[in-house]
Motif scaffolding. Structure first.
Motif, PDB file in Angstrom:
ATOM      1  N   TYR A  26       3.264   9.815  10.502  1.00  0.00           N
ATOM      2  CA  TYR A  26       3.329   8.577   9.726  1.00  0.00           C
ATOM      3  C   TYR A  26       4.621   7.804   9.984  1.00  0.00           C
ATOM      4  CZ  TYR A  26      -0.812  10.159   7.370  1.00  0.00           C
ATOM      5  OH  TYR A  26      -2.104  10.563   7.117  1.00  0.00           O
ATOM      6  N   ASP A  27       5.610   8.467  10.595  1.00  0.00           N
ATOM      7  CA  ASP A  27       6.881   7.805  10.896  1.00  0.00           C
ATOM      8  C   ASP A  27       6.794   6.875  12.099  1.00  0.00           C
ATOM      9  OD1 ASP A  27       8.736   8.548   8.963  1.00  0.00           O
ATOM     10  OD2 ASP A  27       9.213  10.434   9.962  1.00  0.00           O
ATOM     11  N   THR A  28       6.319   7.405  13.229  1.00  0.00           N
ATOM     12  CA  THR A  28       6.382   6.628  14.464  1.00  0.00           C
ATOM     13  C   THR A  28       5.029   6.152  14.971  1.00  0.00           C
ATOM     14  OG1 THR A  28       6.418   8.688  15.729  1.00  0.00           O
ATOM     15  CG2 THR A  28       8.542   7.680  15.259  1.00  0.00           C
ATOM     16  N   VAL A  29       4.006   7.009  14.960  1.00  0.00           N
ATOM     17  CA  VAL A  29       2.709   6.633  15.517  1.00  0.00           C
ATOM     18  C   VAL A  29       1.953   5.693  14.581  1.00  0.00           C
ATOM     19  CG1 VAL A  29       0.458   7.463  16.313  1.00  0.00           C
ATOM     20  CG2 VAL A  29       2.540   8.705  16.935  1.00  0.00           C
ATOM     21  N   ARG A  30       1.866   6.045  13.315  1.00  0.00           N
ATOM     22  CA  ARG A  30       1.032   5.260  12.399  1.00  0.00           C
ATOM     23  C   ARG A  30       1.396   3.770  12.374  1.00  0.00           C
ATOM     24  NH1 ARG A  30      -2.784   6.753   8.509  1.00  0.00           N
ATOM     25  NH2 ARG A  30      -2.889   8.551   9.884  1.00  0.00           N
ATOM     26  N   PRO A  31       2.677   3.411  12.265  1.00  0.00           N
ATOM     27  CA  PRO A  31       2.971   1.971  12.251  1.00  0.00           C
ATOM     28  C   PRO A  31       2.507   1.250  13.516  1.00  0.00           C
ATOM     29  CG  PRO A  31       4.921   3.229  11.635  1.00  0.00           C
ATOM     30  CD  PRO A  31       3.880   4.215  12.095  1.00  0.00           C
ATOM     31  N   ARG A  39      -0.437  -4.300   5.530  1.00  0.00           N
ATOM     32  CA  ARG A  39       0.849  -4.949   5.296  1.00  0.00           C
ATOM     33  C   ARG A  39       1.765  -4.025   4.505  1.00  0.00           C
ATOM     34  NH1 ARG A  39      -0.771  -9.670   1.689  1.00  0.00           N
ATOM     35  NH2 ARG A  39      -1.047  -7.833   0.677  1.00  0.00           N
ATOM     36  N   ASP A  40       3.049  -4.291   4.606  1.00  0.00           N
ATOM     37  CA  ASP A  40       4.061  -3.592   3.794  1.00  0.00           C
ATOM     38  C   ASP A  40       3.973  -2.073   3.912  1.00  0.00           C
ATOM     39  OD1 ASP A  40       4.818  -6.149   2.884  1.00  0.00           O
ATOM     40  OD2 ASP A  40       3.327  -6.056   1.277  1.00  0.00           O
ATOM     41  N   TYR A  41       3.691  -1.590   5.121  1.00  0.00           N
ATOM     42  CA  TYR A  41       3.572  -0.141   5.349  1.00  0.00           C
ATOM     43  C   TYR A  41       4.949   0.509   5.243  1.00  0.00           C
ATOM     44  CZ  TYR A  41       2.946   4.326   7.636  1.00  0.00           C
ATOM     45  OH  TYR A  41       2.937   5.658   7.910  1.00  0.00           O
ATOM     46  N   LYS A  42       5.023   1.637   4.531  1.00  0.00           N
ATOM     47  CA  LYS A  42       6.274   2.403   4.477  1.00  0.00           C
ATOM     48  C   LYS A  42       5.983   3.853   4.118  1.00  0.00           C
ATOM     49  CE  LYS A  42       7.390   1.314  -0.315  1.00  0.00           C
ATOM     50  NZ  LYS A  42       8.312   0.667  -1.219  1.00  0.00           N
ATOM     51  N   VAL A  43       6.839   4.721   4.637  1.00  0.00           N
ATOM     52  CA  VAL A  43       6.782   6.140   4.298  1.00  0.00           C
ATOM     53  C   VAL A  43       7.703   6.348   3.102  1.00  0.00           C
ATOM     54  CG1 VAL A  43       7.305   8.479   5.078  1.00  0.00           C
ATOM     55  CG2 VAL A  43       6.244   6.847   6.653  1.00  0.00           C
ATOM     56  N   VAL A  44       7.173   6.960   2.049  1.00  0.00           N
ATOM     57  CA  VAL A  44       7.927   7.199   0.827  1.00  0.00           C
ATOM     58  C   VAL A  44       8.539   8.599   0.839  1.00  0.00           C
ATOM     59  CG1 VAL A  44       7.758   7.290  -1.700  1.00  0.00           C
ATOM     60  CG2 VAL A  44       6.417   5.617  -0.421  1.00  0.00           C
TER      61      VAL A  44
END
Length: 144
Positions: A26-31, A39-44
């Motif tokens: 979810y850090d590098t590939v998903r975005p 929109r506004d994608y972020k890892v919490v």
């Protein structure tokens, strides 16, 4: 309220383990693989695999959007994203396919009742399948 679902699949040129690792990154590939509908994608929390928590807004249509707070679990060849804000669940399943892997993305949720639920059950899956197909094509390019 009926169960509503949409499912799309693609074959990628990567071994299943590599495909699963990419999906759970979810850090590098998903975005990089998300379509413009996100929109506004972020890892919490976390960022790779089980225990990851990610947030985004899914703009399904011009007028319909959903704020997603996804909690990730991983079991064998399945990555599951459960939305804490709704009944929506995304399930990514990876299976061997020839020299590569087949990736299936299935989204389910409890639909509305009454007439609006009938329309949701017919039209929402059609639109969501288009979004899923775009994300899966982006994943295929990422793994090429």
């Amino acid at each position: 309220m009926g169960q509503v679902s949409a499912s799309s699949s693609i074959t990628v040129d990567a071994d299943p383990k590599r495909a699963l690792e990419a999906i759970a990154d979810y850090d590098t590939v998903r975005p990089r693989i998300l379509s413009p509908h996100y929109r506004d994608y972020k890892v919490v929390e976390g960022g790779k695999g089980a225990g990851t928590v990610a947030e985004w807004t899914l703009q399904a249509t011009e007028k319909r959007s959903r704020n997603v707070h996804a909690v990730v679990s991983v079991a064998d060849s399945i990555v599951t994203e459960r939305d804490s804000n709704s009944t929506m669940v995304n399930t990514w399943t990876v299976t061997p396919e020839g020299a590569g892997a087949q990736v299936t993305l299935r989204t389910t949720w409890k639909g509305a009742g009454g007439i609006s639920g009938i329309f949701e059950g017919i039209f929402a899956p059609l639109g969501l399948k288009k979004i899923q197909a775009e994300v899966l094509e982006n994943l295929k390019r990422e793994l090429a």
